[in-house]
Design an enzyme around this catalytic site. Structure first.
Site, short mmCIF file in Angstrom:
data_model
loop_
_atom_site.label_atom_id
_atom_site.label_comp_id
_atom_site.label_asym_id
_atom_site.label_seq_id
_atom_site.Cartn_x
_atom_site.Cartn_y
_atom_site.Cartn_z
N ASP A 71 -12.57 -39.29 -29.03
CA ASP A 71 -12.24 -40.54 -28.19
C ASP A 71 -13.33 -41.62 -28.60
OD1 ASP A 71 -9.89 -41.48 -25.86
OD2 ASP A 71 -11.51 -42.87 -26.26
N THR A 78 -0.72 -47.66 -28.11
CA THR A 78 -0.21 -48.87 -28.87
C THR A 78 0.52 -49.85 -27.87
OG1 THR A 78 2.06 -47.30 -28.82
CG2 THR A 78 0.96 -47.58 -30.95
N GLU A 103 4.43 -38.87 -17.42
CA GLU A 103 3.36 -38.63 -16.21
C GLU A 103 3.93 -38.20 -14.98
OE1 GLU A 103 1.20 -42.64 -16.14
OE2 GLU A 103 0.99 -42.60 -18.44
N CYS A 156 5.15 -47.17 -21.05
CA CYS A 156 5.89 -46.90 -21.90
C CYS A 156 7.25 -47.93 -21.90
CB CYS A 156 6.34 -45.58 -22.17
SG CYS A 156 5.19 -44.41 -22.49
N1 LIG Z 1 1.62 -42.36 -21.28
C1 LIG Z 1 2.67 -41.77 -21.32
O1 LIG Z 1 3.37 -41.32 -20.51
C2 LIG Z 1 3.35 -41.79 -22.91
C3 LIG Z 1 4.46 -40.71 -23.00
C4 LIG Z 1 4.77 -40.71 -24.43
C5 LIG Z 1 4.24 -41.33 -25.34
N2 LIG Z 1 3.15 -42.25 -25.19
C6 LIG Z 1 2.55 -42.84 -26.23
O2 LIG Z 1 1.61 -42.01 -26.46
C7 LIG Z 1 0.47 -43.19 -27.04
C8 LIG Z 1 -0.74 -42.87 -26.16
O3 LIG Z 1 -0.37 -43.34 -24.75
P1 LIG Z 1 -1.42 -43.01 -23.58
O4 LIG Z 1 -0.79 -43.42 -22.39
O5 LIG Z 1 -2.12 -41.79 -23.88
O6 LIG Z 1 -2.81 -44.28 -24.19
P2 LIG Z 1 -4.18 -44.21 -23.23
O7 LIG Z 1 -4.67 -45.66 -23.12
O8 LIG Z 1 -4.32 -43.50 -21.98
O9 LIG Z 1 -5.04 -43.36 -24.28
C9 LIG Z 1 -5.45 -43.93 -25.60
C10 LIG Z 1 -6.93 -43.41 -25.77
O10 LIG Z 1 -7.03 -43.49 -27.33
C11 LIG Z 1 -8.62 -43.97 -27.35
N3 LIG Z 1 -8.79 -44.60 -28.78
C12 LIG Z 1 -8.45 -45.73 -29.11
N4 LIG Z 1 -8.54 -46.01 -30.42
C13 LIG Z 1 -9.22 -44.84 -30.77
C14 LIG Z 1 -9.90 -44.49 -31.87
N5 LIG Z 1 -9.93 -45.23 -33.10
N6 LIG Z 1 -10.46 -43.18 -31.93
C15 LIG Z 1 -10.53 -42.41 -30.93
N7 LIG Z 1 -9.97 -42.73 -29.73
C16 LIG Z 1 -9.16 -43.92 -29.70
C17 LIG Z 1 -8.60 -44.76 -26.19
O11 LIG Z 1 -9.94 -45.04 -25.93
C18 LIG Z 1 -8.15 -43.98 -25.03
O12 LIG Z 1 -8.76 -43.24 -24.22
C19 LIG Z 1 1.05 -44.60 -27.02
O13 LIG Z 1 1.63 -44.98 -28.28
C20 LIG Z 1 1.91 -44.35 -25.72
O14 LIG Z 1 3.33 -45.22 -26.10
C21 LIG Z 1 2.76 -42.35 -23.86
#
Ligand SMILES: NC(=O)c1ccc[n+]([C@@H]2O[C@H](COP(=O)([O-])OP(=O)(O)OC[C@H]3O[C@@H](n4cnc5c(N)ncnc54)[C@H](O)[C@@H]3O)[C@@H](O)[C@H]2O)c1
Length: 443
Positions: free
Chosen positions: A30, A86, A155, A263
């Site tokens: 990260d 995203t 979540e 989401c």
């Molecule tokens: N949260 C959910 O319930 C859920 C469920 C299904 C899908 N998603 C999808 O999964 C994806 C991630 O969601 P999330 O909730 O985990 O996001 P989040 O914001 O909790 O985590 C994203 C992480 O990526 C890191 N990051 C960003 N750019 C980076 C890079 N270039 N290199 C390394 N690390 C980097 C950020 O610092 C952050 O810690 C999204 O597209 C979301 O739509 C989320």
């Protein structure tokens, strides 16, 4: 097998920890140095039931590690997952793809042998093609393959959802990549999970269509609830009677203050933008986005009405801030609209949430945060339940009534029985439960 996971957020961290638990060697990377430092020190920066234990156990077993260096994480990795955010692009609404494409550019710098690049983030249709283009600019064509593998975890139940999913969707057209993905998901397949192999674009669409459909179910029952209030019908009976039809299903048919979270809001909006660009607008989804946005404001108005038409100078106690229970995630939570609306109408808001206060503090200026539900309720002119944490279901209602200056309770999640609340002498307002739940006959 060694796996690198880019992004140690809700999805990346859960996926990484679960894959490590299956026995793979997983390195989460990260760009957030504080997050990585905390994880290295054994502190999990988010609240998700069971996650701390899983992370600690796999760290101790040397299967799970954390770094800020993709070069270190990517070394010898057979697969590199992209699980970065995203979010909605401000004022545009489409998915902001900069984190995904930055990750793709960074991957191109570190790949040495054939590597499968797995897009786990929720991305617009065609994003995998763009990731492939970015990699192709910098790497020989035979050194990588790009796969779509959307994540469906919720979540609050993320570990179970990841380990025992309803299905795993893999969008792939490269045979070598298909074999690697088959190996990675073999523990789930052996346990009977359905594996769906499709084209990359179909896989990307499956994720959006699934999320939007669920958001539509929630919005549908919310609108039915509003009608139930006018017609003296109990939406809880309707929801049960409708949901038992297995063509429909009972899940996501609970009325409430409108969907929020990390989401549904961004994905519904992103799909509408994508559809408009593709010249095939989806009116149904455009409407549900609008209905859901308005609903949050309507819930604030409901509280004002329950308080006799004004909350000016009144103290309102809010129970629950996160977008749903069992998470600390505050992204797009209904409380972030409802509370400022009440403050703008002159209310002084006190709030309590079992896990969300850490994140909520910076997002809700002017709110007084309490350490527990009873402290929050003390002296308030009305209480409002926004998130249905289990601990609110078991509150001592006699004590709650005693603590409130006026016994008004607005329950935006229908967690209490109308009969019990009336017996305790509350003015009890809920969602869609007919005149007795204070529909149009009441407020
Ligand atoms: N949260 C959910 O319930 C859920 C469920 C299904 C899908 N998603 C999808 O999964 C994806 C991630 O969601 P999330 O909730 O985990 O996001 P989040 O914001 O909790 O985590 C994203 C992480 O990526 C890191 N990051 C960003 N750019 C980076 C890079 N270039 N290199 C390394 N690390 C980097 C950020 O610092 C952050 O810690 C999204 O597209 C979301 O739509 C989320």
């Amino acid at each position: 097998m060694r796996i690198a996971m880019i992004g140690a957020g809700y999805v990346g961290l859960v996926s990484g920890a679960c894959l490590a638990d299956f026995g793979y060697e997983v390195v989460c990377v990260d760009t957030d140095e504080h997050k990585i430092a905390a994880l290295r020190a054994g502190r999990v920066p988010i609240y998700e039931p069971g996650l701390s234990e899983l992370v600690l156990a796999n760290q101790a077993a040397h299967r799970l590690s954390f770094t800020t260096s993709l070069r270190e994480a990517g070394r010898r990795a057979k697969a590199i997952f992209i699980a970065v955010g995203t979010p909605s692009l401000a004022e545009v609404g489409s998915a902001d793809m900069r984190y995904v494409y930055d990750a793709a550019r960074a991957i191109a710098e570190v790949v040495e042998d054939f590597t499968v690049v797995v897009v786990k983030s929720t991305v617009p249709i065609g994003a995998g093609d763009e990731v492939e283009r970015i990699l192709q600019e910098r790497l020989p064509r035979d050194r990588f393959a790009v796969v779509s593998n959307p994540e469906f975890l919720r979540e609050g139940a993320a570990i179970k959802d990841f380990k025992q999913p309803d299905r795993v969707v893999i969008g792939v057209d490269d045979e070598r990549a298909r074999a690697v993905m088959g190996d990675i998901y073999q523990p789930m397949e052996r346990a009977g999970c359905q594996m769906i192999y499709t084209s990359r674009r179909s896989s990307e669409m499956i994720k959006y269509a699934a999320n939007v459909f669920l958001a539509m179910k929630v919005t549908f029952i919310n609108e039915i609830a509003d009608l139930c209030e006018r017609l003296d019908v109990d939406v809880m009976d309707v929801s049960r009677g409708v949901g038992l039809d297995d063509r429909i299903g009972a899940k996501f048919l609970n009325p409430g203050p409108g969907f929020g979270g990390s989401c549904f809001p961004k994905d519904t909006l992103a799909l509408t933008k994508l559809a408009i660009e593709a010249k095939a607008p989806i009116r149904l989804v455009e409407t549900l986005v609008e209905v859901n946005d308005k609903r949050k404001l309507a819930m604030a108005a409901k509280v004002v009405r329950a308080c006799g038409g004004s909350v000016a100078g009144k103290r309102i106690a809010v129970l629950g801030l996160t977008y749903k229970p069992k998470t600390d995630d505050m992204r797009d939570a209904p409380s972030l609209v409802i509370i400022p609306e009440l403050q703008a109408a002159g209310a002084q808001v006190a709030a309590y949430d079992p896990e969300g206060v850490g994140m909520a503090r910076a997002m809700l200026p002017g709110v007084e945060f309490a350490d527990n539900a009873y402290a929050c309720l003390e002296g308030a002119d009305a209480a409002v339940v926004i998130t249905e944490w289990d601990e609110f279901r078991a509150l001592d209602l006699a004590r709650v009534k005693e603590m409130l200056a006026t016994p008004i309770l607005v329950d935006l999640r229908n967690i209490y029985s109308i009969k019990t609340m009336k017996a305790h002498g509350f003015r009890y307002v809920s969602v869609g439960r007919g005149f007795n739940g204070e529909g149009s006959a009441g407020v």
